[in-house]
Structure formats: structure tokens, C-alpha cells
Scaffold this motif. Sequence first.
Motif, PDB file in Angstrom:
ATOM      1  N   ARG A 276      42.082   1.989 -33.590  1.00 13.15           N
ATOM      2  CA  ARG A 276      40.884   1.337 -33.067  1.00 13.15           C
ATOM      3  C   ARG A 276      39.793   1.346 -34.128  1.00 13.15           C
ATOM      4  O   ARG A 276      39.246   2.413 -34.463  1.00 13.15           O
ATOM      5  N   PRO A 277      39.468   0.193 -34.681  1.00 12.05           N
ATOM      6  CA  PRO A 277      38.409   0.154 -35.699  1.00 12.05           C
ATOM      7  C   PRO A 277      37.057   0.538 -35.110  1.00 12.05           C
ATOM      8  O   PRO A 277      36.756   0.215 -33.968  1.00 12.05           O
ATOM      9  N   VAL A 278      36.256   1.204 -35.915  1.00 10.05           N
ATOM     10  CA  VAL A 278      34.943   1.661 -35.450  1.00 10.05           C
ATOM     11  C   VAL A 278      33.826   0.755 -35.965  1.00 10.05           C
ATOM     12  O   VAL A 278      32.672   0.900 -35.549  1.00 10.05           O
ATOM     13  N   THR A 279      34.167  -0.137 -36.865  1.00  5.94           N
ATOM     14  CA  THR A 279      33.184  -1.102 -37.363  1.00  5.94           C
ATOM     15  C   THR A 279      33.775  -2.509 -37.324  1.00  5.94           C
ATOM     16  O   THR A 279      34.992  -2.680 -37.262  1.00  5.94           O
ATOM     17  N   GLY A 280      32.895  -3.498 -37.346  1.00  3.25           N
ATOM     18  CA  GLY A 280      33.315  -4.887 -37.386  1.00  3.25           C
ATOM     19  C   GLY A 280      32.331  -5.678 -38.220  1.00  3.25           C
ATOM     20  O   GLY A 280      31.349  -5.140 -38.730  1.00  3.25           O
ATOM     21  N   ARG A 281      32.581  -6.977 -38.379  1.00  2.00           N
ATOM     22  CA  ARG A 281      31.698  -7.838 -39.162  1.00  2.00           C
ATOM     23  C   ARG A 281      31.211  -9.000 -38.302  1.00  2.00           C
ATOM     24  O   ARG A 281      31.965  -9.540 -37.500  1.00  2.00           O
ATOM     25  N   ILE A 282      29.950  -9.361 -38.509  1.00  2.00           N
ATOM     26  CA  ILE A 282      29.400 -10.560 -37.890  1.00  2.00           C
ATOM     27  C   ILE A 282      28.953 -11.500 -39.002  1.00  2.00           C
ATOM     28  O   ILE A 282      28.168 -11.110 -39.882  1.00  2.00           O
ATOM     29  N   VAL A 283      29.490 -12.706 -38.995  1.00  2.00           N
ATOM     30  CA  VAL A 283      29.110 -13.745 -39.948  1.00  2.00           C
ATOM     31  C   VAL A 283      28.141 -14.653 -39.218  1.00  2.00           C
ATOM     32  O   VAL A 283      28.504 -15.295 -38.227  1.00  2.00           O
ATOM     33  N   HIS A 284      26.902 -14.723 -39.689  1.00  2.00           N
ATOM     34  CA  HIS A 284      25.876 -15.391 -38.888  1.00  2.00           C
ATOM     35  C   HIS A 284      24.949 -16.249 -39.741  1.00  2.00           C
ATOM     36  O   HIS A 284      24.753 -16.011 -40.932  1.00  2.00           O
ATOM     37  N   GLY A 285      24.409 -17.277 -39.082  1.00  2.00           N
ATOM     38  CA  GLY A 285      23.453 -18.157 -39.734  1.00  2.00           C
ATOM     39  C   GLY A 285      24.117 -19.258 -40.546  1.00  2.00           C
ATOM     40  O   GLY A 285      25.317 -19.226 -40.810  1.00  2.00           O
ATOM     41  N   PRO A 286      23.351 -20.256 -40.932  1.00  2.00           N
ATOM     42  CA  PRO A 286      23.897 -21.402 -41.672  1.00  2.00           C
ATOM     43  C   PRO A 286      24.470 -21.039 -43.027  1.00  2.00           C
ATOM     44  O   PRO A 286      25.323 -21.755 -43.559  1.00  2.00           O
TER      45      PRO A 286
ATOM     46  N   GLU B 251      24.843  -8.125 -27.289  1.00  2.00           N
ATOM     47  CA  GLU B 251      26.051  -8.642 -26.632  1.00  2.00           C
ATOM     48  C   GLU B 251      27.120  -9.025 -27.653  1.00  2.00           C
ATOM     49  O   GLU B 251      28.320  -8.851 -27.403  1.00  2.00           O
ATOM     50  N   ASP B 252      26.701  -9.533 -28.804  1.00  2.00           N
ATOM     51  CA  ASP B 252      27.664  -9.868 -29.853  1.00  2.00           C
ATOM     52  C   ASP B 252      28.386  -8.615 -30.339  1.00  2.00           C
ATOM     53  O   ASP B 252      29.611  -8.624 -30.524  1.00  2.00           O
ATOM     54  N   LYS B 253      27.644  -7.552 -30.544  1.00  2.00           N
ATOM     55  CA  LYS B 253      28.267  -6.294 -30.992  1.00  2.00           C
ATOM     56  C   LYS B 253      29.183  -5.727 -29.913  1.00  2.00           C
ATOM     57  O   LYS B 253      30.256  -5.172 -30.215  1.00  2.00           O
ATOM     58  N   LEU B 254      28.784  -5.879 -28.664  1.00  2.00           N
ATOM     59  CA  LEU B 254      29.618  -5.403 -27.566  1.00  2.00           C
ATOM     60  C   LEU B 254      30.906  -6.207 -27.466  1.00  2.00           C
ATOM     61  O   LEU B 254      31.990  -5.651 -27.226  1.00  2.00           O
ATOM     62  N   LEU B 255      30.819  -7.523 -27.676  1.00  2.00           N
ATOM     63  CA  LEU B 255      32.015  -8.362 -27.684  1.00  2.00           C
ATOM     64  C   LEU B 255      32.969  -7.928 -28.800  1.00  2.00           C
ATOM     65  O   LEU B 255      34.187  -7.850 -28.593  1.00  2.00           O
ATOM     66  N   LEU B 256      32.437  -7.639 -29.968  1.00  2.00           N
ATOM     67  CA  LEU B 256      33.269  -7.129 -31.065  1.00  2.00           C
ATOM     68  C   LEU B 256      33.934  -5.812 -30.669  1.00  2.00           C
ATOM     69  O   LEU B 256      35.089  -5.558 -31.012  1.00  2.00           O
ATOM     70  N   GLY B 257      33.192  -4.974 -29.955  1.00  2.00           N
ATOM     71  CA  GLY B 257      33.764  -3.707 -29.500  1.00  2.00           C
ATOM     72  C   GLY B 257      34.941  -3.907 -28.563  1.00  2.00           C
ATOM     73  O   GLY B 257      35.965  -3.217 -28.669  1.00  2.00           O
ATOM     74  N   VAL B 258      34.808  -4.854 -27.635  1.00  2.00           N
ATOM     75  CA  VAL B 258      35.918  -5.168 -26.727  1.00  2.00           C
ATOM     76  C   VAL B 258      37.127  -5.652 -27.525  1.00  2.00           C
ATOM     77  O   VAL B 258      38.270  -5.266 -27.262  1.00  2.00           O
ATOM     78  N   GLN B 259      36.882  -6.492 -28.527  1.00  2.00           N
ATOM     79  CA  GLN B 259      37.972  -6.981 -29.366  1.00  2.00           C
ATOM     80  C   GLN B 259      38.646  -5.842 -30.118  1.00  2.00           C
ATOM     81  O   GLN B 259      39.867  -5.829 -30.294  1.00  2.00           O
TER      82      GLN B 259
ATOM     83  N   VAL C  32      28.700  -3.918 -38.734  1.00  2.00           N
ATOM     84  CA  VAL C  32      28.056  -3.254 -37.595  1.00  2.00           C
ATOM     85  C   VAL C  32      28.965  -2.173 -37.028  1.00  2.00           C
ATOM     86  O   VAL C  32      30.190  -2.284 -37.043  1.00  2.00           O
ATOM     87  N   SER C  33      28.339  -1.100 -36.555  1.00  2.00           N
ATOM     88  CA  SER C  33      29.073  -0.074 -35.821  1.00  2.00           C
ATOM     89  C   SER C  33      29.326  -0.579 -34.411  1.00  2.00           C
ATOM     90  O   SER C  33      28.461  -1.235 -33.810  1.00  2.00           O
ATOM     91  N   LEU C  34      30.487  -0.281 -33.878  1.00  2.00           N
ATOM     92  CA  LEU C  34      30.892  -0.843 -32.588  1.00  2.00           C
ATOM     93  C   LEU C  34      30.644   0.130 -31.442  1.00  2.00           C
ATOM     94  O   LEU C  34      31.003   1.313 -31.532  1.00  2.00           O
ATOM     95  N   PRO C  35      30.079  -0.344 -30.341  1.00  2.00           N
ATOM     96  CA  PRO C  35      29.837   0.493 -29.158  1.00  2.00           C
ATOM     97  C   PRO C  35      31.118   0.623 -28.332  1.00  2.00           C
ATOM     98  O   PRO C  35      31.276  -0.006 -27.272  1.00  2.00           O
ATOM     99  N   LEU C  36      32.039   1.420 -28.807  1.00  2.00           N
ATOM    100  CA  LEU C  36      33.395   1.439 -28.244  1.00  2.00           C
ATOM    101  C   LEU C  36      33.448   1.998 -26.824  1.00  2.00           C
ATOM    102  O   LEU C  36      34.236   1.516 -25.993  1.00  2.00           O
ATOM    103  N   ALA C  37      32.650   3.025 -26.538  1.00  2.00           N
ATOM    104  CA  ALA C  37      32.672   3.589 -25.185  1.00  2.00           C
ATOM    105  C   ALA C  37      32.210   2.541 -24.166  1.00  2.00           C
ATOM    106  O   ALA C  37      32.831   2.366 -23.110  1.00  2.00           O
TER     107      ALA C  37
END
Length: 222
Positions: free
Chosen positions: A168-178, A149-157, A185-190
Motif C-alpha cells: 500500500r503506497p503511502v504517497t501519491g502524485r497530483i498533476v494539476h493546472g494547465p 477530496e482529491d487526496k482522499l480519492l488518491l488514498g482510496v486508489q 502528497v501524503s495519503l490519508p489512508l485510514a
Amino acid sequence: HCEVVCTDYTQLNDASKRERFDVAIGETAMAASITGVVIESFLHCKFKAALNLCGEAGHPSAFEVFEGERQARALVRFGKALGARALRDVAVSWSVLAQGAEAIVCGCLDEPDVSVQFDGLRRADGPSGLGAFHYEPVLVRAREKFTTEDKLLLGVQAVLLEKVQGYRPVTGRIVHGPDGKRSRVSLPLARAESVLAEVRRLETAVPKMVLNEHCQVCEFQA
């Protein structure tokens, strides 16, 4: 007025809950725009997203309050790590992005039908309507592991970001953890396009309520 109604009351065992959902959805005016809250809710439950789109707010569970506070601290850490390299609390518009800042923290895309805040935007090489560079969305998550769901949210963004920068960017970044680990990550754009279209249809379509694991911590459970 919002015309969305619950068509599956067999999922609800308590009469007071049924009455509350009738009133909340049947009599509340539709919100003016789709927000980030609506989109995130949709990824867990279409019915919850419809309530949010109507402008409804429930009573956050203790877990949701805890997660919200943890998320806020993670965003602060993310901003501090970028330091003076980043613009902060700015509008996500062509004129702002064209300045070419290395990063943006808490940028807001505010249009008549959509109002979404990006945790971050990262400048990347590659042509766009801005010039020889473009921006990729960055999502901050306090927890160590990120989800589909996090990757999908990035895709919507990313889909929304295309309207501003012409790419339309095809990749994004997730900053996670303490420790603020960064994962590309590759984005599920479709699928992201489909999600955005489905969210827009909530204004006229009737979502079916289906119980799932998110119900245990949902703000509308009581």
C-alpha cells in the motif's frame, strides 16, 4: 433491487423532485460493482453516490460538461508528456505491473465488486509483491488547485492498488493546472479505508440527503 430511499424530503421543495428520487432509488437495480464515478460522487454527496450505484444517470449541468471536457484535455496532455515511457489503456493486474513500466496511463482495475480507472500509475523504488519496486497512484486535475477530496480519492486508489501489488503506497502524485505541475502528497489512508467501507455499505444502508454547495452543479438537481 436497490432498497435505498430518501429519508429527508424536507430538504426538497418541489414535489416532482421528490417523486423522481423515489422512482430513481426505489426501482433501479443495484449496479454490479463500485466504480470510480461512485467513489468520486461519495466524496461530494452520499445520496448522489447511492444513485450512481443504482445505475442512475442524471442530466449533467453546463458546468459539469465544461469541467469534463477540461479534464479530458488535461489527461491527453499528461499522456503526451510521458511519451513512449508509459503503457496506455491496460488492465491493472499483477502480470501487467510486474513488467515494470516506468508509468501507466489510464489503467483499469476491474474486479467483480470494483471497477476503477487510474489516471496514472508511477513506478517507485521499494519492495512489493512485484519485486524491488511498486506503483503509486497519480491523479490528474485540470484546475490549478487540488483539494482534500482529491487526496482522499488518491488514498482510496492506493488501498485498492494494494490488492494487486501486495503493498500500500503511502504517497501519491497530483498533476494539476494547465502546465501539469506535479505535487507529491501524503495519503490519508485510514480515512480512505473508511470511505471505501462506507461506499460498500450504500448497498444496504439508507443515506440521508443533505444539501451542500455541490447541489448547484449536480446532474440530479433538475
